[in-house]
Design a protein around this motif. Structure first.
Motif, PDB file in Angstrom:
ATOM      1  N   SER A 151       0.712  -1.300   0.054  1.00 40.18           N
ATOM      2  CA  SER A 151       0.087  -0.016   0.076  1.00 40.18           C
ATOM      3  C   SER A 151       0.951   1.330   0.160  1.00 40.18           C
ATOM      4  O   SER A 151       1.781   1.495   0.849  1.00 40.18           O
ATOM      5  CB  SER A 151      -1.033  -0.141   1.208  1.00 40.18           C
ATOM      6  OG  SER A 151      -1.397   1.442   1.486  1.00 40.18           O
ATOM      7  N   LYS A 170      -0.233   4.267   0.359  1.00 41.12           N
ATOM      8  CA  LYS A 170      -0.763   5.178   1.376  1.00 41.12           C
ATOM      9  C   LYS A 170      -0.304   4.621   2.758  1.00 41.12           C
ATOM     10  O   LYS A 170       0.435   5.715   3.409  1.00 41.12           O
ATOM     11  CB  LYS A 170      -2.332   5.091   1.576  1.00 41.12           C
ATOM     12  CG  LYS A 170      -3.120   6.116   0.786  1.00 41.12           C
ATOM     13  CD  LYS A 170      -4.581   5.895   1.133  1.00 41.12           C
ATOM     14  CE  LYS A 170      -5.213   6.551  -0.056  1.00 41.12           C
ATOM     15  NZ  LYS A 170      -6.852   6.568   0.547  1.00 41.12           N
ATOM     16  N   THR A 171       0.119   3.477   2.946  1.00 44.87           N
ATOM     17  CA  THR A 171       0.554   3.030   4.629  1.00 44.87           C
ATOM     18  C   THR A 171       2.006   3.730   4.433  1.00 44.87           C
ATOM     19  O   THR A 171       2.804   4.195   5.330  1.00 44.87           O
ATOM     20  CB  THR A 171       0.643   1.673   4.265  1.00 44.87           C
ATOM     21  OG1 THR A 171      -0.805   1.155   4.563  1.00 44.87           O
ATOM     22  CG2 THR A 171       1.001   1.002   5.861  1.00 44.87           C
ATOM     23  N   TYR A 202       2.029   7.423   4.876  1.00 49.53           N
ATOM     24  CA  TYR A 202       1.760   7.648   6.470  1.00 49.53           C
ATOM     25  C   TYR A 202       2.869   7.130   7.266  1.00 49.53           C
ATOM     26  O   TYR A 202       3.279   8.111   7.896  1.00 49.53           O
ATOM     27  CB  TYR A 202       0.495   6.705   6.784  1.00 49.53           C
ATOM     28  CG  TYR A 202      -0.731   6.955   6.528  1.00 49.53           C
ATOM     29  CD1 TYR A 202      -1.225   8.483   7.051  1.00 49.53           C
ATOM     30  CD2 TYR A 202      -1.744   6.389   5.578  1.00 49.53           C
ATOM     31  CE1 TYR A 202      -2.507   9.074   6.563  1.00 49.53           C
ATOM     32  CE2 TYR A 202      -3.012   6.757   5.272  1.00 49.53           C
ATOM     33  CZ  TYR A 202      -3.347   8.049   5.851  1.00 49.53           C
ATOM     34  OH  TYR A 202      -4.563   8.362   5.509  1.00 49.53           O
ATOM     35  N   ARG A 203       3.794   6.185   6.815  1.00 50.19           N
ATOM     36  CA  ARG A 203       4.606   5.784   7.616  1.00 50.19           C
ATOM     37  C   ARG A 203       5.918   6.639   7.463  1.00 50.19           C
ATOM     38  O   ARG A 203       6.449   7.182   8.594  1.00 50.19           O
ATOM     39  CB  ARG A 203       5.184   4.412   7.246  1.00 50.19           C
ATOM     40  CG  ARG A 203       5.992   3.806   8.344  1.00 50.19           C
ATOM     41  CD  ARG A 203       6.429   2.315   7.973  1.00 50.19           C
ATOM     42  NE  ARG A 203       5.225   1.381   8.266  1.00 50.19           N
ATOM     43  CZ  ARG A 203       4.918   0.432   7.533  1.00 50.19           C
ATOM     44  NH1 ARG A 203       5.761  -0.022   6.767  1.00 50.19           N
ATOM     45  NH2 ARG A 203       4.034  -0.420   7.836  1.00 50.19           N
ATOM     46  N   GLN A 246      -5.048  -0.148  11.507  1.00 55.37           N
ATOM     47  CA  GLN A 246      -4.347   0.590  10.297  1.00 55.37           C
ATOM     48  C   GLN A 246      -3.181   1.465  11.151  1.00 55.37           C
ATOM     49  O   GLN A 246      -1.992   1.433  10.516  1.00 55.37           O
ATOM     50  CB  GLN A 246      -5.052   1.443   9.522  1.00 55.37           C
ATOM     51  CG  GLN A 246      -5.951   0.697   8.542  1.00 55.37           C
ATOM     52  CD  GLN A 246      -7.258   1.604   7.826  1.00 55.37           C
ATOM     53  OE1 GLN A 246      -7.964   2.233   8.636  1.00 55.37           O
ATOM     54  NE2 GLN A 246      -7.167   1.667   6.551  1.00 55.37           N
ATOM     55  N   GLU A 260      -0.320  -0.704  12.049  1.00 55.48           N
ATOM     56  CA  GLU A 260       0.253  -1.043  10.888  1.00 55.48           C
ATOM     57  C   GLU A 260       1.617  -0.036  10.561  1.00 55.48           C
ATOM     58  O   GLU A 260       2.613  -0.151  10.255  1.00 55.48           O
ATOM     59  CB  GLU A 260      -0.491  -1.359   9.937  1.00 55.48           C
ATOM     60  CG  GLU A 260      -0.108  -2.628   8.864  1.00 55.48           C
ATOM     61  CD  GLU A 260      -1.035  -2.657   7.891  1.00 55.48           C
ATOM     62  OE1 GLU A 260      -2.107  -3.068   8.281  1.00 55.48           O
ATOM     63  OE2 GLU A 260      -0.753  -2.491   6.449  1.00 55.48           O
ATOM     64  N   ILE A 261       0.821   0.948  10.604  1.00 56.19           N
ATOM     65  CA  ILE A 261       1.849   2.312  10.008  1.00 56.19           C
ATOM     66  C   ILE A 261       2.774   2.461  11.086  1.00 56.19           C
ATOM     67  O   ILE A 261       4.046   2.913  10.804  1.00 56.19           O
ATOM     68  CB  ILE A 261       0.931   3.483  10.036  1.00 56.19           C
ATOM     69  CG1 ILE A 261      -0.025   3.626   8.810  1.00 56.19           C
ATOM     70  CG2 ILE A 261       1.658   4.835   9.809  1.00 56.19           C
ATOM     71  CD1 ILE A 261      -1.179   4.625   8.792  1.00 56.19           C
TER      72      ILE A 261
END
Ligand code: ZN
Lengths: 160, 186
Positions: free
Chosen positions: B68, B70-71, B74-75, B151, B154-155
């Motif tokens: 992903s 996005k992930t 974000y991270r 989520q 995960e990030i």
């Protein structure tokens, strides 16, 4: 009281964020129906924290930010190109397959040289030790003899 | 966060600056705002945003497109913001430090709705100053981005219960501070 504490932890997390599964939710609701203090706590938490961020207006991104980022990327790319070019110009001429035999010959010479040097140091050390041995034995040691002949033999001669 | 077409991403990953500008345009609002909420001031948020995009530009070529995007974004954003926030708050006692400046300054002549909005923003800004960068990151991802606990975990690459604890601690602090703010406002 301890039970209330646990329920309040749940209220501040899963309950507010709608992450409770059906079973936990029912358990919490059962508690709220009998505990006034927790009911008030839940209502206040929802009011105060419910959507702290929903009404927050997003900050506009400063105009010059992209120019700065672009400038830094371009500077980095330039540095990388220069480094690449130096590598190419200085080292590439030496990286031809025709030169491989020459490198092998060089390496053989280099290592045999190192081997000889190493052995020589060892020999000198042995001679030094021999001298020391001789002097402690109180015998007249001929330095010439020691240096010319090999040490093992000199000692053998002495003891035999 | 807007979805970016795959071909634009791939061109940016190959080093294309025009495509990377498109990536920047669609992500900068998100990155800057998350950074701003975590580090709590504009200058640091700008610095974090620059670092985030430089990191993205350098690492985009190693990004595996099946995971992903996005992930990933974000991270990078949250990690940079947390590190920056940590550095800024090191050696400084953060807890409840600005009781004195809790008063909200309201510009004269602003209409009622605007006052309310300005108030909400100032309050959020001040409240966020009282919690740790890690806690703030969780609050921002949950509150502004509406992400689930799973989520967020995960990030941040942490346990889901760590996310719970951070949110709970942050909200306990915010609740006690908020009461003070409301009281002073009346
Ligand atoms: Zn209770």
């Amino acid at each position: 009281m301890n039970e209330c504490r646990k329920f309040r932890d749940v209220i501040l997390t899963d309950y507010l964020d709608g992450e409770l599964d059906k079973e936990s939710r029912e358990r919490l609701e059962a508690h709220l129906s009998v505990c006034t203090a927790c009911r008030i706590f839940a209502r206040e938490a929802k009011e105060q924290l419910g959507d702290s961020f929903k009404e927050v207006r997003p900050e506009p991104v400063p105009e010059e930010l992209w120019r700065n980022i672009r400038g830094r990327i371009e500077a980095e790319n330039r540095t990388r190109d220069i480094a690449g070019e130096i590598l190419e110009r200085v080292f590439k001429p030496f990286l031809r397959p025709q030169l491989v035999p020459a490198y092998i010959v060089f390496l053989v010479f280099f290592f045999s040289g190192a081997f000889v040097a190493h052995n020589r140091i060892k020999l000198v050390t042995e001679i030094e030790q021999g001298r020391y041995l001789m002097s402690t034995l109180g015998e007249e040691a001929s330095a010439e003899g020691l240096e010319n002949a090999n040490l093992g033999t000199a000692i053998e001669e002495y003891f035999l | 966060m807007n979805d970016i077409p795959d071909d634009v991403l791939k061109k940016a990953a190959a080093g294309g600056l025009e495509s990377f500008e498109a990536v920047y345009k669609s992500l900068s609002g998100f990155v800057y705002n998350v950074a701003f909420r975590v580090v709590n001031n504009r200058q640091d948020a700008e610095e974090v945003t620059q670092e985030v995009f430089l990191t993205m530009y350098r690492r985009l070529k190693d990004f595996r497109f099946e995971s992903s995007f996005k992930t990933w974004v974000y991270r990078i954003t949250v990690n940079h913001a947390i590190n920056y926030g940590r550095k800024a708050s090191r050696g400084k006692n953060r807890s409840f430090e600005y009781d004195d400046e809790m008063q909200v300054t309201v510009t004269p002549g602003v209409v009622e709705a605007e006052i309310e909005k300005e108030y909400v923003n100032t309050v959020v800004e001040k409240l966020l100053g009282a919690i740790s960068p890690e806690q703030k990151a969780c609050m921002v991802l949950r509150g502004m981005e509406g992400l689930s606990y799973k989520q967020i975990a995960e990030i941040l690459e942490v346990n889901i219960n760590t996310v719970r604890t951070r949110l709970r601690r942050a909200r306990e602090i915010l609740l006690s501070l908020r009461k003070k703010v409301e009281y002073e406002r009346v």
